[in-house]
Design a protein around this motif. Structure first.
Motif, PDB file in Angstrom:
ATOM      1  N   PRO A  16      18.617  72.867 105.405  1.00  0.00           N
ATOM      2  CA  PRO A  16      19.934  72.066 104.833  1.00  0.00           C
ATOM      3  C   PRO A  16      20.971  72.577 105.181  1.00  0.00           C
ATOM      4  O   PRO A  16      22.314  72.165 105.129  1.00  0.00           O
ATOM      5  CB  PRO A  16      19.565  71.819 103.367  1.00  0.00           C
ATOM      6  CG  PRO A  16      18.557  72.828 103.036  1.00  0.00           C
ATOM      7  CD  PRO A  16      17.756  73.168 104.291  1.00  0.00           C
ATOM      8  N   LEU A  17      21.233  74.000 105.380  1.00  0.00           N
ATOM      9  CA  LEU A  17      22.411  74.754 105.427  1.00  0.00           C
ATOM     10  C   LEU A  17      23.052  74.414 106.933  1.00  0.00           C
ATOM     11  O   LEU A  17      22.193  74.369 107.954  1.00  0.00           O
ATOM     12  CB  LEU A  17      22.168  76.100 105.502  1.00  0.00           C
ATOM     13  CG  LEU A  17      21.580  76.678 104.019  1.00  0.00           C
ATOM     14  CD1 LEU A  17      21.310  78.134 103.958  1.00  0.00           C
ATOM     15  CD2 LEU A  17      22.591  76.509 102.837  1.00  0.00           C
ATOM     16  N   PRO A  18      24.285  74.706 107.178  1.00  0.00           N
ATOM     17  CA  PRO A  18      24.692  74.664 108.396  1.00  0.00           C
ATOM     18  C   PRO A  18      24.087  75.570 109.204  1.00  0.00           C
ATOM     19  O   PRO A  18      23.930  76.738 108.844  1.00  0.00           O
ATOM     20  CB  PRO A  18      26.346  74.857 108.239  1.00  0.00           C
ATOM     21  CG  PRO A  18      26.462  74.475 106.961  1.00  0.00           C
ATOM     22  CD  PRO A  18      25.343  74.778 106.165  1.00  0.00           C
ATOM     23  N   PRO A  19      23.929  75.441 110.831  1.00  0.00           N
ATOM     24  CA  PRO A  19      23.160  76.299 111.462  1.00  0.00           C
ATOM     25  C   PRO A  19      23.851  77.661 111.429  1.00  0.00           C
ATOM     26  O   PRO A  19      23.223  78.877 111.178  1.00  0.00           O
ATOM     27  CB  PRO A  19      23.257  75.817 112.721  1.00  0.00           C
ATOM     28  CG  PRO A  19      23.280  74.348 112.501  1.00  0.00           C
ATOM     29  CD  PRO A  19      24.111  74.175 111.308  1.00  0.00           C
ATOM     30  N   LEU A  20      25.301  77.823 111.551  1.00  0.00           N
ATOM     31  CA  LEU A  20      25.849  79.118 111.494  1.00  0.00           C
ATOM     32  C   LEU A  20      25.753  79.842 110.185  1.00  0.00           C
ATOM     33  O   LEU A  20      25.476  81.095 110.213  1.00  0.00           O
ATOM     34  CB  LEU A  20      27.431  78.828 112.010  1.00  0.00           C
ATOM     35  CG  LEU A  20      28.251  80.175 112.317  1.00  0.00           C
ATOM     36  CD1 LEU A  20      27.920  80.860 113.539  1.00  0.00           C
ATOM     37  CD2 LEU A  20      29.761  79.641 112.367  1.00  0.00           C
ATOM     38  N   LEU A  21      25.749  79.283 109.084  1.00  0.00           N
ATOM     39  CA  LEU A  21      25.423  79.617 107.937  1.00  0.00           C
ATOM     40  C   LEU A  21      24.262  80.279 107.750  1.00  0.00           C
ATOM     41  O   LEU A  21      23.874  81.526 107.457  1.00  0.00           O
ATOM     42  CB  LEU A  21      26.077  78.765 106.600  1.00  0.00           C
ATOM     43  CG  LEU A  21      25.638  79.473 105.233  1.00  0.00           C
ATOM     44  CD1 LEU A  21      26.769  80.791 104.952  1.00  0.00           C
ATOM     45  CD2 LEU A  21      25.980  78.478 104.319  1.00  0.00           C
ATOM     46  N   ALA A  22      23.402  79.528 108.119  1.00  0.00           N
ATOM     47  CA  ALA A  22      21.803  79.762 107.954  1.00  0.00           C
ATOM     48  C   ALA A  22      21.530  81.205 108.905  1.00  0.00           C
ATOM     49  O   ALA A  22      20.924  82.228 108.673  1.00  0.00           O
ATOM     50  CB  ALA A  22      20.927  78.848 108.351  1.00  0.00           C
ATOM     51  N   ASP A  23      22.052  81.135 110.321  1.00  0.00           N
ATOM     52  CA  ASP A  23      21.864  82.115 110.981  1.00  0.00           C
ATOM     53  C   ASP A  23      22.623  83.520 110.523  1.00  0.00           C
ATOM     54  O   ASP A  23      21.920  84.647 110.530  1.00  0.00           O
ATOM     55  CB  ASP A  23      22.812  81.849 112.547  1.00  0.00           C
ATOM     56  CG  ASP A  23      22.067  82.720 113.532  1.00  0.00           C
ATOM     57  OD1 ASP A  23      20.947  83.184 113.525  1.00  0.00           O
ATOM     58  OD2 ASP A  23      22.841  82.881 114.590  1.00  0.00           O
ATOM     59  N   TRP A  24      23.694  83.274 109.846  1.00  0.00           N
ATOM     60  CA  TRP A  24      24.558  84.672 109.246  1.00  0.00           C
ATOM     61  C   TRP A  24      23.503  85.033 108.092  1.00  0.00           C
ATOM     62  O   TRP A  24      23.273  86.313 107.818  1.00  0.00           O
ATOM     63  CB  TRP A  24      25.863  84.358 108.823  1.00  0.00           C
ATOM     64  CG  TRP A  24      26.562  85.579 108.406  1.00  0.00           C
ATOM     65  CD1 TRP A  24      27.129  86.317 108.910  1.00  0.00           C
ATOM     66  CD2 TRP A  24      26.877  85.441 106.659  1.00  0.00           C
ATOM     67  NE1 TRP A  24      27.641  87.274 107.811  1.00  0.00           N
ATOM     68  CE2 TRP A  24      27.168  86.776 106.561  1.00  0.00           C
ATOM     69  CE3 TRP A  24      26.479  84.815 105.851  1.00  0.00           C
ATOM     70  CZ2 TRP A  24      27.833  87.202 105.534  1.00  0.00           C
ATOM     71  CZ3 TRP A  24      26.649  85.231 104.477  1.00  0.00           C
ATOM     72  CH2 TRP A  24      27.670  86.492 104.304  1.00  0.00           C
ATOM     73  N   LEU A  25      23.015  84.167 107.310  1.00  0.00           N
ATOM     74  CA  LEU A  25      22.179  84.621 106.088  1.00  0.00           C
ATOM     75  C   LEU A  25      21.103  85.409 106.553  1.00  0.00           C
ATOM     76  O   LEU A  25      20.838  86.415 105.936  1.00  0.00           O
ATOM     77  CB  LEU A  25      21.967  83.515 105.380  1.00  0.00           C
ATOM     78  CG  LEU A  25      23.228  82.758 104.392  1.00  0.00           C
ATOM     79  CD1 LEU A  25      22.697  81.416 103.625  1.00  0.00           C
ATOM     80  CD2 LEU A  25      23.679  83.829 103.415  1.00  0.00           C
ATOM     81  N   TYR A  26      20.555  84.988 107.566  1.00  0.00           N
ATOM     82  CA  TYR A  26      19.179  85.658 108.047  1.00  0.00           C
ATOM     83  C   TYR A  26      19.641  86.947 108.486  1.00  0.00           C
ATOM     84  O   TYR A  26      19.020  88.048 108.526  1.00  0.00           O
ATOM     85  CB  TYR A  26      18.663  84.768 109.370  1.00  0.00           C
ATOM     86  CG  TYR A  26      17.355  85.415 109.899  1.00  0.00           C
ATOM     87  CD1 TYR A  26      16.056  85.295 109.348  1.00  0.00           C
ATOM     88  CD2 TYR A  26      17.486  86.339 110.890  1.00  0.00           C
ATOM     89  CE1 TYR A  26      15.138  86.039 109.686  1.00  0.00           C
ATOM     90  CE2 TYR A  26      16.330  87.011 111.450  1.00  0.00           C
ATOM     91  CZ  TYR A  26      15.138  86.475 110.847  1.00  0.00           C
ATOM     92  OH  TYR A  26      14.049  87.454 111.349  1.00  0.00           O
ATOM     93  N   PHE A  27      20.744  86.905 109.223  1.00  0.00           N
ATOM     94  CA  PHE A  27      21.555  88.455 109.628  1.00  0.00           C
ATOM     95  C   PHE A  27      21.475  89.405 108.369  1.00  0.00           C
ATOM     96  O   PHE A  27      20.889  90.455 108.394  1.00  0.00           O
ATOM     97  CB  PHE A  27      22.604  88.086 110.405  1.00  0.00           C
ATOM     98  CG  PHE A  27      23.318  89.208 110.879  1.00  0.00           C
ATOM     99  CD1 PHE A  27      22.794  90.243 111.918  1.00  0.00           C
ATOM    100  CD2 PHE A  27      24.551  89.755 110.019  1.00  0.00           C
ATOM    101  CE1 PHE A  27      23.613  91.395 112.218  1.00  0.00           C
ATOM    102  CE2 PHE A  27      25.141  90.973 110.626  1.00  0.00           C
ATOM    103  CZ  PHE A  27      24.934  91.704 111.603  1.00  0.00           C
ATOM    104  N   VAL A  28      22.150  88.669 107.320  1.00  0.00           N
ATOM    105  CA  VAL A  28      22.417  89.478 106.032  1.00  0.00           C
ATOM    106  C   VAL A  28      21.195  89.922 105.504  1.00  0.00           C
ATOM    107  O   VAL A  28      20.832  90.934 105.091  1.00  0.00           O
ATOM    108  CB  VAL A  28      23.332  88.581 105.202  1.00  0.00           C
ATOM    109  CG1 VAL A  28      23.507  89.437 103.849  1.00  0.00           C
ATOM    110  CG2 VAL A  28      24.818  88.488 105.793  1.00  0.00           C
TER     111      VAL A  28
END
Length: 178
Positions: A41-53
């Motif tokens: 449900p998260l915006p793709p860019l945010l989900a990708d960054w959260l995965y990175f973090v």
């Protein structure tokens, strides 16, 4: 198991070894879940960054666990972990804003692999001094997960077979089970 460890840590703050391993286990489980989720449900860019973090925090938690387990806190390693925890998420956010998070991964993941290397060494030294087969098994598990991380980085960079798959989703549950 991870939630139980975190609950125990919340009740007994001195149990840093259990708490950091529980936090690592929970984070790794959530990160592994993301390997298999088709949508979020998260915006793709945010989900990708959260995965990175999550990758960054996993390495920091591994280092904190190893220091708590070994009861050794090398100053340089502690400072490098703190800098990693503070700077890499910011670098990732900046790169994500430019649409270059893939490039940030290519540069940051080797640093994370290097930051993970002292952890098994600290745990190994303690396991050998205690002559504990169980703790040596833990060292082996950490080593297998680190090897899987190197493999997955090479896979992500396109340096392995196109038929290859990521290994971390399969090795991390084994480490958590130890």
């Amino acid at each position: 198991t991870s939630l139980f460890m975190l609950l125990l840590w919340s009740l007994r703050r001195s149990e840093t070894t259990i708490g950091t391993f529980g936090a690592l286990g929970l984070l790794a489980s959530l990160r592994n879940h993301m390997y298999f989720v088709v949508g979020t449900p998260l915006p793709p860019l945010l989900a990708d960054w959260l995965y990175f973090v999550a990758q960054i925090v996993s390495v920091v938690l591994l280092g904190l666990f190893a220091m708590a387990f070994s009861e050794r806190r090398p100053l340089l390693y502690r400072r490098a972990l703190i800098a990693t925890a503070m700077l890499l998420p910011l670098a990732g956010a900046f790169a994500a804003g430019l649409g270059e998070l893939h490039r940030a991964r290519a540069w940051c993941y080797p640093w994370l692999m290097a930051m993970a290397l002292p952890a098994p060494w600290l745990v190994l030294q303690t396991a050998l001094s205690r002559r504990s087969a169980t703790e040596l098994t833990l060292v082996a598990g950490i080593a297998v997960v680190l090897a899987a991380g190197v493999h997955d980085y090479l896979c992500q960079q396109g340096l392995t077979s196109v038929m290859d798959s990521y290994w971390l989703p399969n090795t991390v549950p084994l480490l958590i089970a130890i």
